[in-house]
Every structure is written in structure tokens, then in C-alpha cells.
Design a protein around this motif. Sequence first.
Motif, mmCIF file in Angstrom:
data_model
loop_
_atom_site.group_PDB
_atom_site.id
_atom_site.type_symbol
_atom_site.label_atom_id
_atom_site.label_comp_id
_atom_site.label_asym_id
_atom_site.label_seq_id
_atom_site.Cartn_x
_atom_site.Cartn_y
_atom_site.Cartn_z
ATOM 1 N N ASN A 46 -90.053 -50.844 48.621
ATOM 2 C CA ASN A 46 -90.795 -51.483 49.698
ATOM 3 C C ASN A 46 -90.908 -50.475 50.840
ATOM 4 O O ASN A 46 -90.292 -50.631 51.887
ATOM 5 N N PRO A 47 -91.686 -49.414 50.654
ATOM 6 C CA PRO A 47 -91.673 -48.292 51.597
ATOM 7 C C PRO A 47 -92.277 -48.639 52.945
ATOM 8 O O PRO A 47 -93.197 -49.446 53.048
ATOM 9 N N ALA A 48 -91.737 -47.980 53.989
ATOM 10 C CA ALA A 48 -92.272 -48.139 55.338
ATOM 11 C C ALA A 48 -92.797 -46.834 55.888
ATOM 12 O O ALA A 48 -93.173 -46.763 57.058
ATOM 13 N N GLY A 49 -92.808 -45.796 55.040
ATOM 14 C CA GLY A 49 -93.280 -44.492 55.480
ATOM 15 C C GLY A 49 -93.801 -43.681 54.317
ATOM 16 O O GLY A 49 -93.627 -44.049 53.146
ATOM 17 N N PRO A 50 -94.430 -42.541 54.594
ATOM 18 C CA PRO A 50 -95.054 -41.748 53.528
ATOM 19 C C PRO A 50 -94.063 -41.145 52.545
ATOM 20 O O PRO A 50 -94.380 -40.982 51.366
ATOM 21 N N SER A 54 -94.094 -41.981 48.525
ATOM 22 C CA SER A 54 -94.203 -40.962 47.473
ATOM 23 C C SER A 54 -93.084 -41.106 46.451
ATOM 24 O O SER A 54 -93.305 -40.913 45.245
ATOM 25 N N GLN A 55 -91.897 -41.448 46.919
ATOM 26 C CA GLN A 55 -90.788 -41.673 45.995
ATOM 27 C C GLN A 55 -91.071 -42.862 45.084
ATOM 28 O O GLN A 55 -90.786 -42.813 43.879
ATOM 29 N N ARG A 56 -91.622 -43.919 45.645
ATOM 30 C CA ARG A 56 -91.964 -45.092 44.837
ATOM 31 C C ARG A 56 -93.028 -44.740 43.792
ATOM 32 O O ARG A 56 -92.910 -45.139 42.626
ATOM 33 N N ASP A 57 -94.045 -43.996 44.191
ATOM 34 C CA ASP A 57 -95.102 -43.615 43.251
ATOM 35 C C ASP A 57 -94.547 -42.775 42.109
ATOM 36 O O ASP A 57 -94.924 -42.961 40.941
ATOM 37 N N LEU A 58 -93.647 -41.857 42.433
ATOM 38 C CA LEU A 58 -93.030 -41.040 41.386
ATOM 39 C C LEU A 58 -92.221 -41.906 40.442
ATOM 40 O O LEU A 58 -92.275 -41.739 39.209
ATOM 41 N N PHE A 59 -91.475 -42.844 40.985
ATOM 42 C CA PHE A 59 -90.657 -43.755 40.174
ATOM 43 C C PHE A 59 -91.539 -44.572 39.231
ATOM 44 O O PHE A 59 -91.240 -44.710 38.037
ATOM 45 N N VAL A 60 -92.645 -45.106 39.750
ATOM 46 C CA VAL A 60 -93.549 -45.911 38.927
ATOM 47 C C VAL A 60 -94.173 -45.057 37.824
ATOM 48 O O VAL A 60 -94.277 -45.493 36.667
ATOM 49 N N ARG A 193 -85.824 -47.183 53.215
ATOM 50 C CA ARG A 193 -87.234 -47.552 53.318
ATOM 51 C C ARG A 193 -88.091 -46.443 53.917
ATOM 52 O O ARG A 193 -89.324 -46.527 53.876
ATOM 53 N N LEU A 194 -87.453 -45.399 54.437
ATOM 54 C CA LEU A 194 -88.204 -44.284 55.016
ATOM 55 C C LEU A 194 -88.130 -43.025 54.169
ATOM 56 O O LEU A 194 -89.048 -42.202 54.200
ATOM 57 N N GLY A 195 -87.051 -42.839 53.417
ATOM 58 C CA GLY A 195 -86.951 -41.626 52.609
ATOM 59 C C GLY A 195 -85.594 -41.475 51.981
ATOM 60 O O GLY A 195 -84.717 -42.333 52.112
ATOM 61 N N GLY A 196 -85.396 -40.354 51.292
ATOM 62 C CA GLY A 196 -84.174 -40.102 50.556
ATOM 63 C C GLY A 196 -83.037 -39.631 51.434
ATOM 64 O O GLY A 196 -83.171 -39.475 52.651
ATOM 65 N N GLN A 197 -81.903 -39.377 50.782
ATOM 66 C CA GLN A 197 -80.693 -38.989 51.499
ATOM 67 C C GLN A 197 -80.609 -37.486 51.659
ATOM 68 O O GLN A 197 -81.211 -36.722 50.915
ATOM 69 N N ILE A 198 -79.811 -37.077 52.657
ATOM 70 C CA ILE A 198 -79.524 -35.659 52.870
ATOM 71 C C ILE A 198 -78.077 -35.570 53.335
ATOM 72 O O ILE A 198 -77.588 -36.427 54.077
ATOM 73 N N TYR A 199 -77.380 -34.538 52.871
ATOM 74 C CA TYR A 199 -75.959 -34.414 53.190
ATOM 75 C C TYR A 199 -75.743 -33.878 54.597
ATOM 76 O O TYR A 199 -76.537 -33.090 55.115
ATOM 77 N N ALA A 200 -74.639 -34.324 55.191
ATOM 78 C CA ALA A 200 -74.168 -33.811 56.481
ATOM 79 C C ALA A 200 -72.853 -33.088 56.214
ATOM 80 O O ALA A 200 -71.896 -33.689 55.730
ATOM 81 N N PRO A 215 -94.182 -50.643 62.911
ATOM 82 C CA PRO A 215 -92.945 -51.012 63.608
ATOM 83 C C PRO A 215 -92.015 -51.795 62.690
ATOM 84 O O PRO A 215 -92.448 -52.504 61.783
ATOM 85 N N GLY A 216 -90.721 -51.660 62.936
ATOM 86 C CA GLY A 216 -89.753 -52.386 62.128
ATOM 87 C C GLY A 216 -88.342 -51.914 62.388
ATOM 88 O O GLY A 216 -88.115 -50.916 63.077
ATOM 89 N N ILE A 217 -87.409 -52.664 61.834
ATOM 90 C CA ILE A 217 -85.988 -52.319 61.923
ATOM 91 C C ILE A 217 -85.499 -52.063 60.502
ATOM 92 O O ILE A 217 -85.586 -52.938 59.640
ATOM 93 N N PHE A 218 -84.984 -50.871 60.258
ATOM 94 C CA PHE A 218 -84.577 -50.465 58.922
ATOM 95 C C PHE A 218 -83.085 -50.148 58.906
ATOM 96 O O PHE A 218 -82.517 -49.745 59.920
ATOM 97 N N THR A 219 -82.490 -50.318 57.766
ATOM 98 C CA THR A 219 -81.062 -50.058 57.608
ATOM 99 C C THR A 219 -80.820 -48.599 57.251
ATOM 100 O O THR A 219 -81.433 -48.059 56.331
ATOM 101 N N GLY A 220 -79.936 -47.959 58.007
ATOM 102 C CA GLY A 220 -79.493 -46.604 57.694
ATOM 103 C C GLY A 220 -78.012 -46.630 57.387
ATOM 104 O O GLY A 220 -77.277 -47.495 57.889
ATOM 105 N N GLU A 221 -77.552 -45.691 56.574
ATOM 106 C CA GLU A 221 -76.150 -45.740 56.167
ATOM 107 C C GLU A 221 -75.661 -44.379 55.697
ATOM 108 O O GLU A 221 -76.437 -43.454 55.481
ATOM 109 N N ASN A 222 -74.346 -44.311 55.541
ATOM 110 C CA ASN A 222 -73.701 -43.170 54.914
ATOM 111 C C ASN A 222 -73.454 -43.535 53.457
ATOM 112 O O ASN A 222 -72.779 -44.515 53.164
ATOM 113 N N THR A 223 -74.003 -42.757 52.539
ATOM 114 C CA THR A 223 -73.856 -43.058 51.115
ATOM 115 C C THR A 223 -72.757 -42.227 50.454
ATOM 116 O O THR A 223 -72.598 -42.286 49.242
#
Length: 308
Positions: A46-50, A54-60, A193-200, A215-223
Amino acid sequence: MAASMFDVLRSKKIHQLLATTVRRASVALASLLVSGCTPIGLGFLNPAGPVAASQRDLFVNVILLMLVVIIPVFILMPLIAWRYRYKNRSALYRPNWTFSWPLEILIWGVPVVIVATLSVFVWRATHHLDPYRAIASNKPALEIQVVGLDWKWLFIYPDQRIATVNELVFPVDQSIRLLITSDTVLQSLMIPRLGGQIYAMAGMRTELNLKSDAPGIFTGENTQYNGKGFQDQKFKAVAVSPDEFSAWISRVQALPTRLDVARYAELSQKSVTPTPLFFSKVEPGLFDKVIARYHHGGTAMQAMTAND
């Protein structure tokens, strides 16, 4: 007669087993679909950004390619089992058959074509979805510096000279350039919903470019698991209109709080922040000094403390 009765009983048991299996599978599938509604709504499907789109399209595309193999298997498997069942005396029996060019070409040719096609898709997507790649936009990217802590996220807005904890606010239709590091163990930042993960990583700087289309409120997290507070290391990513973003910046800049060395030392301790924190002023060069302390024995942070 006895053999016939045995066949009947065995047939009934097989039908009962199949019926039970179908019922259980149906219940399990229904439960999975119902329980999966919320995760699907929060993820890249359920993407909210480009980037997520693109990740969803690749998955499909990958799923559709795999169906070229999966669908024939599910169709042919019961047909072959029915065709060559024990009681079907008309099925052709070839005990000495060993080889067939058409079958060999079909068995090996189709997977080769699928793997080659997938390779092209993945190669192109790998470069297109490079997290360091800037997103095309008619507006300059908003730079935000991110520091992963135990168990919270610090966001520094260098141009606006403010900082927040566990709340990332940015304008829609404007790309954001996240410069990411860690002041503790390895972590992984992700806004599904905006993109993939990146390491810190401590002493290193990684980058993630994202953008929200609405506009929207999206969940961000440490995976990346990093201790007992890991499950609470989440944050809100809030996409607002440009006017709302400017108003939010003004409200934060009007606050009396300041992120200096002493406050940062408290913030970097292992703890879970129940609500977001906001700072109207930030120690100059704090992000670079956090990285430098892992390269020069902490001299940059010690110098910063001495000058405070």
C-alpha cells in the motif's frame, strides 16, 4: 468381496481426510487473510511514495513470473494423479521409457527463461531503487540527519536548526535525504509505506532518499534487534503540506528546549521515550561529532563537552 469392502472403506477414509484437510486449510487461509489486512495496509503493498510503489511493482512482476511455473504444477499434478490412478487400466504404461527432448526442453527451458527475465528485473530495480540515489523532483531535497539510539530515533534538521525524537515531519511532494548513523549498536531504519530499510552503523554514515505523494502518518521502526527496548523503537513519519510544515517548524523553534551536550548525554542512555521530544536549538555539528567519536577515540565529543 472382502477386497471390495476394503477399497470402499479406504476410499471413504481418504475422502474424509481430504474434506478435513480442505476445511482446515480454508480456516487457516481465512484467518491469514483477515489478520493480514492491517500489515498489508502498513507495508509497501500500500505505497505512499515512489520508492515503495517501485518495490510493489517489482514484487508483483516476480510473483507473476513465478506463476508461470506454479499454475501448471497445480493444474497438472491432480490431472496426472487422476490419469495414472491405480484403477485406470487404459493409461499408457511405458516401463522402458527413458528420455524425451520436448520434455527436457520444457523442463529446463522455462526455468532458464524465468531466471533470465528475473535477472533483468532485479538488475534494473537494484539500480533504480538504490537508497543513495536522489529522487527526481522540482524542489531541492530536505536534508535530515538521523541518529539511532537505544531505543529511540533522533532527527536533526540542520537547515532549520531543530531536532526531534521519534517524530519525523516533512512536506509532501518533496524528497527527503536522510543521513543516518548510530551512536550504539547496529540498527536498521525503515518506513515500509515509503521505502526499504537502510542500516545505521556507528562511525559510518548511510543514506536513504524517500518521498511521499500524499499527506499521512506512517509507521517507522528499527528492524534490527538491539536489546530489550527494541519492540518500542518506533516513530511517526508525518507527511504534511508545505504550509503546515513551515508552521510546524515555527512552533518547534519557539520552544525553550535545547539539545546541548549534556542533554544529548542523557538522551543517549538506554531508555524508551513514551512521547516525541522537540528541541528548538541543536549543538552545531552534533551529527558529524557523533560519527567522529568512533574514528578519533572520542576526541571530537570530548572537545565538544569541554567547549560547552
